[in-house]
Design a protein around this motif. Structure first.
Motif, PDB file in Angstrom:
ATOM      1  N   ASP A  99      -5.545 -15.922  42.995  1.00  0.00           N
ATOM      2  CA  ASP A  99      -6.128 -14.772  43.837  1.00  0.00           C
ATOM      3  C   ASP A  99      -5.544 -13.554  43.042  1.00  0.00           C
ATOM      4  OD1 ASP A  99      -7.035 -16.386  45.684  1.00  0.00           O
ATOM      5  OD2 ASP A  99      -5.394 -16.074  47.162  1.00  0.00           O
ATOM      6  N   GLY A 100      -4.454 -13.271  42.533  1.00  0.00           N
ATOM      7  CA  GLY A 100      -4.166 -12.017  41.749  1.00  0.00           C
ATOM      8  C   GLY A 100      -4.820 -11.810  40.580  1.00  0.00           C
ATOM      9  N   GLY A 101      -5.660 -12.758  40.051  1.00  0.00           N
ATOM     10  CA  GLY A 101      -6.296 -12.293  38.625  1.00  0.00           C
ATOM     11  C   GLY A 101      -7.708 -12.260  38.872  1.00  0.00           C
ATOM     12  N   VAL A 102      -8.408 -12.126  40.139  1.00  0.00           N
ATOM     13  CA  VAL A 102      -9.739 -12.165  40.249  1.00  0.00           C
ATOM     14  C   VAL A 102     -10.497 -11.107  39.957  1.00  0.00           C
ATOM     15  CG1 VAL A 102     -11.624 -12.284  42.183  1.00  0.00           C
ATOM     16  CG2 VAL A 102      -9.507 -13.811  42.323  1.00  0.00           C
ATOM     17  N   GLY A 103      -9.658  -9.876  39.937  1.00  0.00           N
ATOM     18  CA  GLY A 103     -10.633  -8.583  39.605  1.00  0.00           C
ATOM     19  C   GLY A 103     -10.609  -8.644  38.283  1.00  0.00           C
ATOM     20  N   ILE A 104      -9.615  -9.263  37.352  1.00  0.00           N
ATOM     21  CA  ILE A 104      -9.913  -9.435  35.960  1.00  0.00           C
ATOM     22  C   ILE A 104     -10.697 -10.480  35.631  1.00  0.00           C
ATOM     23  CG2 ILE A 104      -8.742  -9.923  33.594  1.00  0.00           C
ATOM     24  CD1 ILE A 104      -6.013  -9.316  35.277  1.00  0.00           C
ATOM     25  N   TRP A 105     -10.923 -11.778  36.065  1.00  0.00           N
ATOM     26  CA  TRP A 105     -11.870 -12.518  35.386  1.00  0.00           C
ATOM     27  C   TRP A 105     -13.168 -12.563  36.100  1.00  0.00           C
ATOM     28  CZ3 TRP A 105     -13.477 -16.162  38.903  1.00  0.00           C
ATOM     29  CH2 TRP A 105     -12.821 -16.434  39.813  1.00  0.00           C
ATOM     30  N   LYS A 106     -13.260 -12.051  37.294  1.00  0.00           N
ATOM     31  CA  LYS A 106     -14.577 -12.113  37.885  1.00  0.00           C
ATOM     32  C   LYS A 106     -15.733 -11.316  37.160  1.00  0.00           C
ATOM     33  CE  LYS A 106     -16.797 -11.643  42.561  1.00  0.00           C
ATOM     34  NZ  LYS A 106     -16.558 -11.367  43.835  1.00  0.00           N
ATOM     35  N   PRO A 107     -15.726 -10.289  36.892  1.00  0.00           N
ATOM     36  CA  PRO A 107     -16.467  -9.551  36.128  1.00  0.00           C
ATOM     37  C   PRO A 107     -17.049 -10.019  34.698  1.00  0.00           C
ATOM     38  CG  PRO A 107     -14.487  -7.894  36.527  1.00  0.00           C
ATOM     39  CD  PRO A 107     -14.452  -9.195  37.101  1.00  0.00           C
ATOM     40  N   LEU A 108     -15.980 -10.656  34.176  1.00  0.00           N
ATOM     41  CA  LEU A 108     -16.386 -11.139  32.796  1.00  0.00           C
ATOM     42  C   LEU A 108     -17.065 -12.570  32.934  1.00  0.00           C
ATOM     43  CD1 LEU A 108     -12.519 -11.120  31.477  1.00  0.00           C
ATOM     44  CD2 LEU A 108     -14.524  -9.616  30.775  1.00  0.00           C
ATOM     45  N   VAL A 109     -16.702 -13.210  34.227  1.00  0.00           N
ATOM     46  CA  VAL A 109     -17.680 -14.574  34.470  1.00  0.00           C
ATOM     47  C   VAL A 109     -19.085 -14.207  34.740  1.00  0.00           C
ATOM     48  CG1 VAL A 109     -17.619 -16.813  35.949  1.00  0.00           C
ATOM     49  CG2 VAL A 109     -15.518 -15.814  34.616  1.00  0.00           C
ATOM     50  N   LYS A 110     -19.262 -13.140  35.634  1.00  0.00           N
ATOM     51  CA  LYS A 110     -20.463 -12.532  36.016  1.00  0.00           C
ATOM     52  C   LYS A 110     -21.180 -11.956  34.961  1.00  0.00           C
ATOM     53  CE  LYS A 110     -20.685 -10.513  40.518  1.00  0.00           C
ATOM     54  NZ  LYS A 110     -20.370  -9.402  41.173  1.00  0.00           N
ATOM     55  N   SER A 111     -20.702 -11.344  34.121  1.00  0.00           N
ATOM     56  CA  SER A 111     -21.596 -11.134  32.733  1.00  0.00           C
ATOM     57  C   SER A 111     -21.999 -12.005  31.966  1.00  0.00           C
ATOM     58  CB  SER A 111     -20.640 -10.110  32.102  1.00  0.00           C
ATOM     59  OG  SER A 111     -21.192  -9.779  30.847  1.00  0.00           O
ATOM     60  N   PHE A 112     -20.975 -13.233  31.775  1.00  0.00           N
ATOM     61  CA  PHE A 112     -21.480 -14.059  31.018  1.00  0.00           C
ATOM     62  C   PHE A 112     -22.641 -14.993  31.581  1.00  0.00           C
ATOM     63  CE2 PHE A 112     -21.045 -18.916  30.461  1.00  0.00           C
ATOM     64  CZ  PHE A 112     -21.232 -19.215  29.134  1.00  0.00           C
ATOM     65  N   LEU A 113     -22.297 -15.309  32.957  1.00  0.00           N
ATOM     66  CA  LEU A 113     -23.578 -16.156  33.790  1.00  0.00           C
ATOM     67  C   LEU A 113     -25.090 -15.222  33.705  1.00  0.00           C
ATOM     68  CD1 LEU A 113     -21.450 -17.640  36.627  1.00  0.00           C
ATOM     69  CD2 LEU A 113     -22.298 -18.725  34.563  1.00  0.00           C
ATOM     70  N   ALA A 114     -24.594 -13.783  33.881  1.00  0.00           N
ATOM     71  CA  ALA A 114     -25.993 -13.169  34.022  1.00  0.00           C
ATOM     72  C   ALA A 114     -26.628 -13.024  32.513  1.00  0.00           C
ATOM     73  CB  ALA A 114     -25.576 -11.501  34.356  1.00  0.00           C
ATOM     74  N   GLY A 115     -25.814 -13.072  31.602  1.00  0.00           N
ATOM     75  CA  GLY A 115     -26.454 -13.068  30.400  1.00  0.00           C
ATOM     76  C   GLY A 115     -27.333 -14.420  29.788  1.00  0.00           C
ATOM     77  N   LEU A 116     -26.893 -15.366  30.563  1.00  0.00           N
ATOM     78  CA  LEU A 116     -27.783 -16.810  30.326  1.00  0.00           C
ATOM     79  C   LEU A 116     -28.701 -16.820  31.560  1.00  0.00           C
ATOM     80  CD1 LEU A 116     -24.963 -18.974  29.826  1.00  0.00           C
ATOM     81  CD2 LEU A 116     -26.281 -18.107  28.249  1.00  0.00           C
ATOM     82  N   ASP A 117     -28.903 -15.892  32.493  1.00  0.00           N
ATOM     83  CA  ASP A 117     -29.856 -15.880  33.727  1.00  0.00           C
ATOM     84  C   ASP A 117     -29.518 -16.732  34.558  1.00  0.00           C
ATOM     85  OD1 ASP A 117     -31.949 -14.577  34.950  1.00  0.00           O
ATOM     86  OD2 ASP A 117     -33.428 -15.864  34.072  1.00  0.00           O
ATOM     87  N   LEU A 118     -28.156 -16.978  34.764  1.00  0.00           N
ATOM     88  CA  LEU A 118     -27.717 -18.162  35.605  1.00  0.00           C
ATOM     89  C   LEU A 118     -27.183 -17.492  36.955  1.00  0.00           C
ATOM     90  CD1 LEU A 118     -25.983 -20.767  33.164  1.00  0.00           C
ATOM     91  CD2 LEU A 118     -28.341 -20.542  34.470  1.00  0.00           C
ATOM     92  N   CYS A 119     -27.079 -16.117  37.025  1.00  0.00           N
ATOM     93  CA  CYS A 119     -26.639 -15.525  38.196  1.00  0.00           C
ATOM     94  C   CYS A 119     -27.485 -14.436  38.773  1.00  0.00           C
ATOM     95  CB  CYS A 119     -25.124 -14.928  37.666  1.00  0.00           C
ATOM     96  SG  CYS A 119     -24.417 -14.134  39.096  1.00  0.00           S
ATOM     97  N   PRO A 120     -28.597 -14.754  39.425  1.00  0.00           N
ATOM     98  CA  PRO A 120     -29.696 -13.661  39.690  1.00  0.00           C
ATOM     99  C   PRO A 120     -29.163 -12.797  40.881  1.00  0.00           C
ATOM    100  CG  PRO A 120     -30.232 -15.886  40.534  1.00  0.00           C
ATOM    101  CD  PRO A 120     -29.065 -15.988  39.785  1.00  0.00           C
ATOM    102  N   ARG A 121     -28.108 -13.041  41.449  1.00  0.00           N
ATOM    103  CA  ARG A 121     -27.507 -11.974  42.388  1.00  0.00           C
ATOM    104  C   ARG A 121     -26.529 -11.224  42.045  1.00  0.00           C
ATOM    105  NH1 ARG A 121     -27.150 -16.494  47.316  1.00  0.00           N
ATOM    106  NH2 ARG A 121     -29.137 -17.121  47.022  1.00  0.00           N
ATOM    107  N   CYS A 122     -25.992 -11.495  40.736  1.00  0.00           N
ATOM    108  CA  CYS A 122     -24.703 -10.730  40.072  1.00  0.00           C
ATOM    109  C   CYS A 122     -25.255  -9.354  40.028  1.00  0.00           C
ATOM    110  CB  CYS A 122     -24.340 -11.530  38.914  1.00  0.00           C
ATOM    111  SG  CYS A 122     -23.498 -12.997  38.873  1.00  0.00           S
ATOM    112  N   LYS A 123     -24.474  -8.462  40.664  1.00  0.00           N
ATOM    113  CA  LYS A 123     -24.545  -7.097  40.126  1.00  0.00           C
ATOM    114  C   LYS A 123     -23.499  -6.564  39.305  1.00  0.00           C
ATOM    115  CE  LYS A 123     -26.542  -6.276  44.744  1.00  0.00           C
ATOM    116  NZ  LYS A 123     -26.595  -5.797  46.062  1.00  0.00           N
ATOM    117  N   LEU A 124     -23.897  -6.133  38.018  1.00  0.00           N
ATOM    118  CA  LEU A 124     -22.936  -5.686  37.171  1.00  0.00           C
ATOM    119  C   LEU A 124     -22.765  -4.344  36.877  1.00  0.00           C
ATOM    120  CD1 LEU A 124     -23.927  -8.294  34.458  1.00  0.00           C
ATOM    121  CD2 LEU A 124     -22.149  -8.458  36.138  1.00  0.00           C
TER     122      LEU A 124
END
Length: 124
Positions: A99-124
């Protein structure tokens, strides 16, 4: 996750690798370092989908040099890997995914998924 991704299952479009590896002892030693690197190379040769690798500089199980070797073997064999090494996290970066690391990894994962058009609801 990487080895499951190498099986080519229908519908799987990407793989997330959070501090992945095998054979680590509690003291950070690896049972068969060369074999582990070779296994990652074998997975890279079979993986046809994008992968995202996330590790911390102070991971007490998989040190940065080993992680780089695993990544190089995977990529050199043909695997598509986006690799991110973040700064040290708390006392042991292997727990970045708590839980303590969510703020670090979540935006990185969202960016990766959004770049593959796999996260239509991701707001970057």
């Amino acid at each position: 996750s990487l080895f499951a991704g190498s099986l080519g299952a229908s519908g799987v479009r990407a793989v997330l690798n959070f501090a992945g590896g095998r054979g680590a002892q509690a003291d950070g030693s690896i049972c068969n370092r060369e074999g582990l690197v070779e296994t990652f190379g074998n997975a890279g040769a079979k993986t046809k989908i994008p992968t995202f690798w996330l590790y911390s500089e102070n991971d007490q199980l998989f040190d940065p040099d080993l992680v780089q070797e695993m990544h190089d073997a995977f990529s050199d064999a043909g695997g598509n890997a986006k690799f991110v090494m973040v700064e040290p996290f708390q006392e042991n970066g292997h727990f970045l995914f708590s839980d303590g690391g969510v703020g670090i990894w979540k935006p990185l994962v969202k960016s990766f998924l959004a770049g593959l058009d796999l996260c239509p609801r991701c707001k970057l």
